[in-house]
Design a protein around this motif. Structure first.
Motif, short mmCIF file in Angstrom:
data_model
loop_
_atom_site.label_atom_id
_atom_site.label_comp_id
_atom_site.label_asym_id
_atom_site.label_seq_id
_atom_site.Cartn_x
_atom_site.Cartn_y
_atom_site.Cartn_z
N PHE A 60 0.85 -1.19 0.00
CA PHE A 60 0.00 0.00 0.00
C PHE A 60 0.89 1.25 0.00
O PHE A 60 2.06 1.18 0.37
N ALA B 250 -5.70 2.91 -0.48
CA ALA B 250 -5.32 1.96 -1.53
C ALA B 250 -4.69 2.62 -2.75
O ALA B 250 -3.95 1.99 -3.48
N LEU C 17 -7.09 -6.38 -0.13
CA LEU C 17 -7.90 -5.49 -0.97
C LEU C 17 -8.59 -6.32 -2.05
O LEU C 17 -7.92 -7.00 -2.84
#
Length: 402
Positions: A40, A74, A313
């Motif tokens: 990230f 993100a 994610l």
């Protein structure tokens, strides 16, 4: 599994080679390693999921937490960090909670978002759509379907549902867009949040003094939410219910105008609109930042070990293009049975307002196509600015003629 070169070393890429398709790197990743390592932007090492079966399994697995305090921004962004959901946001953001806290809020809202109530709203939504079309016709071409139709229609529907006066709608529209932009500074985003919270605080106080028959008054009458919780729940419903539907209306119309065969099929048989809405929801998947979950214990899946605390994610645009679930997934087909797409998520966090969204989209597309038989883009398709700098994908403007 052996370690491979990770293409996601600074969050998710935002550049799209083709505006209606996710960046090509996602398709390659899904084919080679549907659960793949990802770093990230803040340096956190986690995972990216691009496969449909893997994402669906995670969304129903209670070992994966949805707590906001465990999440990470993100996208590469000018924002120094995303909001601290527990410090900056009012209580009630239940999509970032686990049971039993999530269960408490969800149960209260489910009683207000009944399918019957949504269907009763349909005639009013038809009237709202028709009024905006008439205003566009009076003004004459060209029109911007974002400014003149999609945004005001979805804003009016969600405001009437919540009981927000028409005079207050414009107060939140600009702030809502700013709140979801990836280009604004943290100070600008916090300013927009403060404006919306202030507006909803005034509204909640008015509903407590003079309740009506709207959704927010129903929550006030229930007496189970504190004043700050009422603000938080209203904020979630207002922003989520407005931005997603407005962008699906405009991006879906843009997509149909780019696909003349699909548009012709829909014009020839309006009964296709229900399926077309599902297919557009699958094909476009406008929540292109995906959703996040965090394993609460070490979990093995597809040969990978997702360790406790490593954020996962789920890239929903990619999962909805998985050829193992949807044959020929990169082709829009308004006759496809797109049942089971993950656009509204899945499991206990599945979108509460999905039936309202479906009704608005069916009415919105049908009204536009019926009212403008010659609807067409007023500028070259390459000139339409895409919302790749926003957390909700779409078009910034949609100039049309007829």
């Amino acid at each position: 599994m052996t370690e491979a070169v990770c293409p996601f070393t600074n969050g998710l890429p935002t550049f799209r080679e083709r505006p209606l398709d996710p960046p090509e790197v996602f398709a390659r990743t899904r084919a080679e390693r549907p659960i793949t390592p990802m770093t990230f932007p803040d340096g956190h090492r986690g995972w990216l999921v691009t496969g449909y079966d893997q994402a669906r399994a995670i969304l129903v697995d209670p070992r994966f937490s949805s707590r906001g305090s465990l999440k990470h921004l993100a996208f590469p962004s000018d924002r120094a960090a995303d909001f601290d959901l527990e410090k900056d946001m009012p209580p009630g953001q239940f999509e970032h909670m686990d049971p039993p806290d999530h269960t408490r809020y969800r149960k209260l809202l489910t009683g207000q978002f009944t399918l019957r109530r949504m269907k009763l709203l349909a005639p009013r939504i038809e009237r709202i759509a028709a009024d905006h079309v008439e205003a566009i016709k009076r003004k004459g071409p060209p029109a911007d379907l974002v400014r003149d139709f999609a945004v005001p229609m979805s804003a009016q529907v969600i405001c009437e549902l919540l009981g927000i006066p028409v005079a207050d709608q414009e107060r939140f529209e600009a702030d809502s867009a700013k709140l979801l932009s990836l280009d604004v500074t943290p100070e600008q985003a916090m300013g927009a949040l403060g404006n919306i919270v202030g507006l909803l605080g005034e509204l909640a106080a008015r509903k407590q003094a003079e309740p009506g028959d709207d959704l927010l008054s129903g929550l006030v009458a229930g007496g189970e939410l504190s004043h700050p919780e009422l603000i938080g729940v209203a904020l979630l419903l207002l922003v989520a219910g407005h931005e997603t539907t407005a962008n699906m209306l405009s991006l879906g119309t843009y997509t149909l105008l780019r696909e003349p065969e699909q548009l012709a099929a829909l014009r020839a048989d309006e009964s296709l609109v229900e399926g077309a809405v599902e297919e557009l929801l699958r094909f476009l998947t406008i929540v292109h930042i995906g959703v996040q979950r965090t394993p609460l214990e070490d979990i093995e899946m597809d040969g990978e070990v997702l360790k406790a605390g490593e954020t996962v994610l789920l890239h929903l645009p990619s999962t909805n293009r998985d050829p193992k679930r949807f044959p020929d997934p990169d082709r829009l087909d308004v006759t496809r049975r797109a049942i089971g797409h993950l656009t509204f998520s899945h499991g206990i966090h599945q979108c509460l307002g999905q039936q309202l969204a479906r009704i608005e989209l069916r009415i919105g597309y049908s009204t536009l196509l019926r009212s403008f038989p010659g609807l067409r883009l007023a500028e070259p398709v390459e000139a339409i600015p895409m919302r790749d700098n926003m957390t909700i994908y779409g078009v910034h403007r949609l100039p049309v003629a007829w």
